[in-house]
Design a protein around this motif. Sequence first.
Motif, PDB file in Angstrom:
ATOM      1  N   UNK A 129       0.833  -1.207   0.000  1.00 55.46           N
ATOM      2  CA  UNK A 129       0.000   0.000   0.000  1.00 55.46           C
ATOM      3  C   UNK A 129       0.869   1.259   0.000  1.00 55.46           C
ATOM      4  N   UNK A 130       0.367   2.306  -0.627  1.00 52.02           N
ATOM      5  CA  UNK A 130       1.060   3.590  -0.659  1.00 52.02           C
ATOM      6  C   UNK A 130       0.337   4.661   0.163  1.00 52.02           C
ATOM      7  N   UNK A 131      -0.848   4.329   0.682  1.00 52.70           N
ATOM      8  CA  UNK A 131      -1.669   5.294   1.419  1.00 52.70           C
ATOM      9  C   UNK A 131      -1.840   4.837   2.862  1.00 52.70           C
ATOM     10  N   UNK A 134      -4.745   2.395   3.987  1.00 48.85           N
ATOM     11  CA  UNK A 134      -4.904   1.166   3.213  1.00 48.85           C
ATOM     12  C   UNK A 134      -3.852   0.162   3.653  1.00 48.85           C
ATOM     13  N   UNK A 135      -4.224  -1.116   3.648  1.00 51.00           N
ATOM     14  CA  UNK A 135      -3.255  -2.202   3.825  1.00 51.00           C
ATOM     15  C   UNK A 135      -3.473  -3.172   2.676  1.00 51.00           C
ATOM     16  N   UNK A 136      -2.369  -3.583   2.033  1.00 46.35           N
ATOM     17  CA  UNK A 136      -2.448  -4.487   0.892  1.00 46.35           C
ATOM     18  C   UNK A 136      -1.402  -5.596   1.019  1.00 46.35           C
ATOM     19  N   UNK A 158      -6.689  -6.097  -0.470  1.00 45.58           N
ATOM     20  CA  UNK A 158      -6.658  -4.674  -0.142  1.00 45.58           C
ATOM     21  C   UNK A 158      -7.760  -4.349   0.854  1.00 45.58           C
ATOM     22  N   UNK A 159      -7.381  -3.752   1.972  1.00 45.99           N
ATOM     23  CA  UNK A 159      -8.368  -3.316   2.952  1.00 45.99           C
ATOM     24  C   UNK A 159      -8.234  -1.820   3.161  1.00 45.99           C
TER      25      UNK A 159
END
Length: 162
Positions: A129-131, A134-136, A158-159
């Motif tokens: 994730x880049x934000x 968010x968790x990916x 992605x959450x």
Amino acid sequence: ERVKDVILDEGDEVTGWKVTTDVEDKCILLITGLDLTEGEIPTIDLQNTRPLPSDTINLNLENSSTSLVVTGIYNKGFLANYKMNLLKPNEGKEQIIVAKANFDDQMINILWAGDLDGDGKVDLIIDTARHYNVMTPTLFLSSQANEKSIVECVAMHRTLGC
């Protein structure tokens, strides 16, 4: 099990999923559809899980040597053009596994490294994730890679938080 998503669902909507398991261990990622060997899984002890540009991390297993090299530039205090590369110099292979133009108060995080699929080569679980909201977690397996690659991205979840 379907559950109400208290953030997104309106009225009688029930779009969320509650995932449970009978495994008492702390799960990072639940996997189905892969034939994985039971038992102890070789794991690499990582000292730096949020690598920055110019970082190199050696991911060595008993019979396999792989390096992770990170590049990117700092522009006015912000990180841009981030790339995470896997290298296998003895095989002449190099592969970009993560590339981000920029970040929003978040950094790539290596959650786990080792040999999940039992082929003696490095597998990875990386939060790509880049934000910040968010968790990916993303699973990269070596056994699924083609002849030119080192790993293949086989699963991603992605959450979005609040």
